[in-house]
Design a protein around this motif. Sequence first.
Motif, PDB file in Angstrom:
ATOM      1  N   PRO A   2     -13.927   9.092  14.453  1.00 32.90           N
ATOM      2  CA  PRO A   2     -14.099   9.188  12.999  1.00 32.90           C
ATOM      3  C   PRO A   2     -13.760   7.886  12.281  1.00 32.90           C
ATOM      4  O   PRO A   2     -12.872   7.151  12.700  1.00 32.90           O
ATOM      5  N   LYS A   3     -14.468   7.655  11.199  1.00 29.58           N
ATOM      6  CA  LYS A   3     -14.193   6.513  10.348  1.00 29.58           C
ATOM      7  C   LYS A   3     -13.344   6.983   9.170  1.00 29.58           C
ATOM      8  O   LYS A   3     -13.691   7.961   8.505  1.00 29.58           O
ATOM      9  N   LEU A   4     -12.222   6.309   8.924  1.00 28.35           N
ATOM     10  CA  LEU A   4     -11.350   6.625   7.792  1.00 28.35           C
ATOM     11  C   LEU A   4     -11.510   5.528   6.746  1.00 28.35           C
ATOM     12  O   LEU A   4     -11.679   4.356   7.087  1.00 28.35           O
ATOM     13  N   ILE A   5     -11.419   5.915   5.489  1.00 31.18           N
ATOM     14  CA  ILE A   5     -11.564   4.948   4.399  1.00 31.18           C
ATOM     15  C   ILE A   5     -10.278   4.955   3.569  1.00 31.18           C
ATOM     16  O   ILE A   5      -9.887   5.993   3.031  1.00 31.18           O
ATOM     17  N   GLY A  11      -8.695  -1.050  -5.957  1.00 35.07           N
ATOM     18  CA  GLY A  11     -10.065  -0.628  -5.664  1.00 35.07           C
ATOM     19  C   GLY A  11     -10.615  -1.182  -4.371  1.00 35.07           C
ATOM     20  O   GLY A  11     -11.720  -0.818  -3.964  1.00 35.07           O
ATOM     21  N   SER A  12      -9.876  -2.070  -3.724  1.00 34.68           N
ATOM     22  CA  SER A  12     -10.397  -2.612  -2.473  1.00 34.68           C
ATOM     23  C   SER A  12     -10.395  -1.539  -1.390  1.00 34.68           C
ATOM     24  O   SER A  12      -9.523  -0.673  -1.348  1.00 34.68           O
ATOM     25  N   LYS A  13     -11.418  -1.609  -0.545  1.00 29.91           N
ATOM     26  CA  LYS A  13     -11.675  -0.546   0.424  1.00 29.91           C
ATOM     27  C   LYS A  13     -11.529  -1.086   1.833  1.00 29.91           C
ATOM     28  O   LYS A  13     -11.951  -2.213   2.114  1.00 29.91           O
ATOM     29  N   ARG A  14     -10.931  -0.279   2.691  1.00 28.64           N
ATOM     30  CA  ARG A  14     -10.752  -0.667   4.088  1.00 28.64           C
ATOM     31  C   ARG A  14     -11.247   0.471   4.956  1.00 28.64           C
ATOM     32  O   ARG A  14     -10.796   1.602   4.806  1.00 28.64           O
ATOM     33  N   GLU A  15     -12.161   0.198   5.843  1.00 24.20           N
ATOM     34  CA  GLU A  15     -12.652   1.232   6.756  1.00 24.20           C
ATOM     35  C   GLU A  15     -12.097   0.977   8.140  1.00 24.20           C
ATOM     36  O   GLU A  15     -12.132  -0.162   8.626  1.00 24.20           O
ATOM     37  N   VAL A  16     -11.571   2.009   8.760  1.00 24.92           N
ATOM     38  CA  VAL A  16     -11.058   1.854  10.112  1.00 24.92           C
ATOM     39  C   VAL A  16     -11.624   2.973  10.994  1.00 24.92           C
ATOM     40  O   VAL A  16     -11.854   4.088  10.526  1.00 24.92           O
ATOM     41  N   GLY A  32      -3.013  -2.664   9.234  1.00 20.75           N
ATOM     42  CA  GLY A  32      -2.441  -3.474   8.154  1.00 20.75           C
ATOM     43  C   GLY A  32      -2.759  -2.983   6.763  1.00 20.75           C
ATOM     44  O   GLY A  32      -2.861  -3.780   5.834  1.00 20.75           O
ATOM     45  N   VAL A  33      -2.912  -1.661   6.611  1.00 20.07           N
ATOM     46  CA  VAL A  33      -3.157  -1.124   5.262  1.00 20.07           C
ATOM     47  C   VAL A  33      -1.842  -1.197   4.481  1.00 20.07           C
ATOM     48  O   VAL A  33      -0.853  -0.578   4.867  1.00 20.07           O
ATOM     49  N   GLU A  34      -1.815  -1.981   3.424  1.00 18.72           N
ATOM     50  CA  GLU A  34      -0.589  -2.155   2.639  1.00 18.72           C
ATOM     51  C   GLU A  34      -0.239  -0.876   1.900  1.00 18.72           C
ATOM     52  O   GLU A  34      -1.118  -0.124   1.478  1.00 18.72           O
ATOM     53  N   GLY A  35       1.067  -0.653   1.736  1.00 20.01           N
ATOM     54  CA  GLY A  35       1.531   0.484   0.954  1.00 20.01           C
ATOM     55  C   GLY A  35       1.894   1.697   1.786  1.00 20.01           C
ATOM     56  O   GLY A  35       2.465   2.647   1.275  1.00 20.01           O
ATOM     57  N   ILE A  36       1.547   1.682   3.063  1.00 15.43           N
ATOM     58  CA  ILE A  36       1.969   2.750   3.972  1.00 15.43           C
ATOM     59  C   ILE A  36       3.079   2.159   4.839  1.00 15.43           C
ATOM     60  O   ILE A  36       2.832   1.347   5.724  1.00 15.43           O
ATOM     61  N   VAL A  37       4.318   2.560   4.539  1.00 10.28           N
ATOM     62  CA  VAL A  37       5.474   1.940   5.187  1.00 10.28           C
ATOM     63  C   VAL A  37       5.901   2.747   6.410  1.00 10.28           C
ATOM     64  O   VAL A  37       6.186   2.191   7.468  1.00 10.28           O
ATOM     65  N   ALA A  38       6.013   4.046   6.264  1.00  7.90           N
ATOM     66  CA  ALA A  38       6.353   4.939   7.384  1.00  7.90           C
ATOM     67  C   ALA A  38       7.698   4.597   8.018  1.00  7.90           C
ATOM     68  O   ALA A  38       7.793   4.400   9.228  1.00  7.90           O
ATOM     69  N   ALA A  98     -13.363  10.495   5.834  1.00 12.15           N
ATOM     70  CA  ALA A  98     -12.260  10.920   4.968  1.00 12.15           C
ATOM     71  C   ALA A  98     -11.782   9.748   4.107  1.00 12.15           C
ATOM     72  O   ALA A  98     -11.691   8.613   4.577  1.00 12.15           O
ATOM     73  N   ILE A  99     -11.475  10.058   2.847  1.00 11.58           N
ATOM     74  CA  ILE A  99     -11.082   9.018   1.888  1.00 11.58           C
ATOM     75  C   ILE A  99      -9.628   9.219   1.480  1.00 11.58           C
ATOM     76  O   ILE A  99      -9.229  10.321   1.086  1.00 11.58           O
ATOM     77  N   PHE A 100      -8.844   8.128   1.577  1.00 12.99           N
ATOM     78  CA  PHE A 100      -7.414   8.153   1.261  1.00 12.99           C
ATOM     79  C   PHE A 100      -7.099   7.056   0.246  1.00 12.99           C
ATOM     80  O   PHE A 100      -7.483   5.908   0.436  1.00 12.99           O
ATOM     81  N   PHE A 101      -6.369   7.437  -0.792  1.00 16.48           N
ATOM     82  CA  PHE A 101      -5.952   6.469  -1.815  1.00 16.48           C
ATOM     83  C   PHE A 101      -4.466   6.168  -1.629  1.00 16.48           C
ATOM     84  O   PHE A 101      -3.641   7.100  -1.586  1.00 16.48           O
ATOM     85  N   VAL A 102      -4.112   4.896  -1.546  1.00 16.22           N
ATOM     86  CA  VAL A 102      -2.711   4.509  -1.397  1.00 16.22           C
ATOM     87  C   VAL A 102      -2.047   4.511  -2.774  1.00 16.22           C
ATOM     88  O   VAL A 102      -2.571   3.900  -3.713  1.00 16.22           O
ATOM     89  N   PRO A 103      -0.902   5.218  -2.931  1.00 21.13           N
ATOM     90  CA  PRO A 103      -0.239   5.259  -4.243  1.00 21.13           C
ATOM     91  C   PRO A 103       0.204   3.859  -4.696  1.00 21.13           C
ATOM     92  O   PRO A 103       0.748   3.092  -3.909  1.00 21.13           O
ATOM     93  N   GLU A 104      -0.012   3.574  -5.974  1.00 20.89           N
ATOM     94  CA  GLU A 104       0.293   2.252  -6.506  1.00 20.89           C
ATOM     95  C   GLU A 104       1.774   1.903  -6.365  1.00 20.89           C
ATOM     96  O   GLU A 104       2.134   0.772  -6.063  1.00 20.89           O
TER      97      GLU A 104
END
Length: 107
Positions: A2-5, A11-16, A32-38, A98-104
């Motif tokens: 699956p491709k995740l977005i 507004g910048s988009k990253r597909e993995v 390297g998606v910024e904002g997901i620290v985990a 699937a589309i995911f928005f990273v919280p600001e």
Amino acid sequence: MPKLIFISPDGSKREVTAESGTSVMENAIDNGVEGIVAECGGSMSCGTCHIYLDEETFERLGEPGSAENDLLDFVNSPRRPTSRLSCQLKVDDRFEGAIFFVPESQY
Ligand code: FES
């Protein structure tokens, strides 16, 4: 596979491309998606993998379980109806596009 977005607050988009069985959080970190620290590594104790799903994706993937639901009440960024913890989202065929928005506030 699956491709995740992932969409950043600017507004910048990253597909993995994700392997089934991995978590959305792991795919964000590995790419390297910024904002997901985990901070807790996926043990569902930190809430720093919080992410917003678009409505269609949320309906497709479903509601959080009760423990995830409880932790979502304590995340730093505002909770929304489509909030999920990305470490609890395990990829399978339903995740295609699937589309995911990273919280600001996680930046
Ligand atoms: S990585 Fe800590 S709750 Fe998801």
